[in-house]
Every structure is written in C-alpha cells, then in structure tokens.
Design a protein around this motif. Structure first.
Motif, mmCIF file in Angstrom:
data_model
loop_
_atom_site.group_PDB
_atom_site.id
_atom_site.type_symbol
_atom_site.label_atom_id
_atom_site.label_comp_id
_atom_site.label_asym_id
_atom_site.label_seq_id
_atom_site.Cartn_x
_atom_site.Cartn_y
_atom_site.Cartn_z
ATOM 1 N N ARG A 180 36.295 43.711 38.785
ATOM 2 C CA ARG A 180 37.716 44.078 38.803
ATOM 3 C C ARG A 180 38.354 43.941 40.193
ATOM 4 N NH1 ARG A 180 39.881 43.726 34.197
ATOM 5 N NH2 ARG A 180 41.365 45.380 34.452
ATOM 6 N N CYS A 226 37.939 41.468 42.100
ATOM 7 C CA CYS A 226 38.166 40.029 42.262
ATOM 8 C C CYS A 226 39.242 39.570 41.278
ATOM 9 C CB CYS A 226 36.844 39.316 42.005
ATOM 10 S SG CYS A 226 36.843 37.609 42.476
ATOM 11 N N LYS A 227 40.112 38.658 41.732
ATOM 12 C CA LYS A 227 41.160 38.134 40.857
ATOM 13 C C LYS A 227 40.986 36.635 40.701
ATOM 14 C CE LYS A 227 44.436 41.722 41.701
ATOM 15 N NZ LYS A 227 45.040 42.369 42.800
ATOM 16 N N ASN A 228 41.033 36.181 39.463
ATOM 17 C CA ASN A 228 40.943 34.752 39.178
ATOM 18 C C ASN A 228 42.338 34.146 39.128
ATOM 19 O OD1 ASN A 228 38.125 34.764 38.988
ATOM 20 N ND2 ASN A 228 38.210 35.395 36.856
ATOM 21 N N ASN A 285 38.663 31.943 42.302
ATOM 22 C CA ASN A 285 39.269 33.135 42.875
ATOM 23 C C ASN A 285 39.843 32.816 44.255
ATOM 24 O OD1 ASN A 285 37.161 33.443 44.834
ATOM 25 N ND2 ASN A 285 35.882 34.360 43.262
ATOM 26 N N VAL A 317 47.635 35.150 38.218
ATOM 27 C CA VAL A 317 46.539 35.813 38.916
ATOM 28 C C VAL A 317 46.090 36.963 38.026
ATOM 29 C CG1 VAL A 317 45.823 36.992 41.025
ATOM 30 C CG2 VAL A 317 47.537 35.168 41.145
ATOM 31 N N VAL A 318 44.824 36.889 37.584
ATOM 32 C CA VAL A 318 44.304 37.826 36.597
ATOM 33 C C VAL A 318 43.024 38.474 37.110
ATOM 34 C CG1 VAL A 318 43.481 38.015 34.212
ATOM 35 C CG2 VAL A 318 45.229 36.333 34.788
ATOM 36 N N PRO A 319 42.897 39.806 36.996
ATOM 37 C CA PRO A 319 41.646 40.456 37.424
ATOM 38 C C PRO A 319 40.450 39.889 36.652
ATOM 39 C CG PRO A 319 43.347 42.086 36.993
ATOM 40 C CD PRO A 319 43.875 40.765 36.512
ATOM 41 N N SER A 320 39.359 39.686 37.368
ATOM 42 C CA SER A 320 38.144 39.149 36.764
ATOM 43 C C SER A 320 37.541 40.159 35.793
ATOM 44 C CB SER A 320 37.124 38.824 37.858
ATOM 45 O OG SER A 320 35.876 38.503 37.299
#
Length: 143
Positions: free
Chosen positions: A88, A90-92, A51, A81-84
C-alpha cells in the motif's frame, strides 16, 4: 585560433535547443518534453506494474521531480496513480486512453527533431553518434 568548447557545455547547449524545440511542438498536446519522457517510458516498459521508483531509475531523476511530473500528468488525464495491491505504500502508474491517443504524435515530433539534429550525416555517422552518446551516458550514470 578558435578555442574548442568543452564536451559538457556542448551537450548542455544541444539539450537546451532540443528541449525548447520539443516543448514548442508538444505544446499543442498539452505536455512538456519531461512529461513526454515519462509517458514514453510507460509506453515502452515491458513491466506489468510500473511504480514511481522505476521511473526515477529509468530516467535518472530524483523523487521530487518525478512526483511533480506524475502529479501534472494525472491532473491532465494522461495517467492514473493507483496504490499497489501488494504494498500500500507503493503506487503503480498506468496510462489512460488519452496517453495512447497522443503516442503517434509524440513519436512523429521526436523523429522530426532527430532528423534535424543529424542533418548532413550519413547512416554510419548517425550510428557512430548514437554509440558514442550511449558511452557518454554510461560513463556519467550512477553505478
């Protein structure tokens, strides 16, 4: 007698020259040295999920700086960039195929610059330099 330059100023000047040269080499790939550092971290990270906070810590950068770097890398198609799914807020960050495609070229450019930085040094001198620079980095890093 010539006055000796301070260590900090020498390091700054070396960094300026290094970044200018590296940016010139990377221009054909459409990225900057700072963006390359983020991609390198993602390429070498052993973590399953990375992240923004991980990148900030690893590269000793502040949140707004990393936010801008990730935004530009996303716009250029090098990352997603994708929401964890776990949190939510946090973005991975994930690499795209485009990032893997330029990995070899980034590494080759870096090796060329490293070679020019250590021109005329023996293997032992290079190893000693790396050890000393690692100590310097440790000394200036936040606890």
């Amino acid at each position: 007698m010539k006055e000796q330059m301070s260590i900090g100023l020498l390091l700054k000047q070396i960094n300026n020259v290094y970044e200018k040269d590296f940016n010139n080499r990377l221009r054909t790939l459409g990225i900057t040295a700072s963006q390359c550092a983020v991609l390198d971290y993602l390429l070498t990270s052993r973590k399953e999920e990375v992240n923004q906070r991980d990148i900030e810590k690893a590269l000793c950068l502040k949140n707004p700086t990393v936010t801008g770097l990730l935004k530009r890398l996303d716009e250029k198609g090098f990352i997603l960039v994708v929401p964890s799914t776990k949190d939510r807020r946090c973005k991975n960050v994930y690499l795209t195929e485009k990032a893997y495609d330029i990995q070899r070229r980034m590494e080759a450019d870096r090796k060329k610059i490293d070679k020019s930085l250590t021109l005329g040094m023996s293997k032992k001198e290079k190893e000693a330099l790396v050890k000393m620079l690692e100590k310097v980095l440790y000394n200036v890093s936040e606890p």
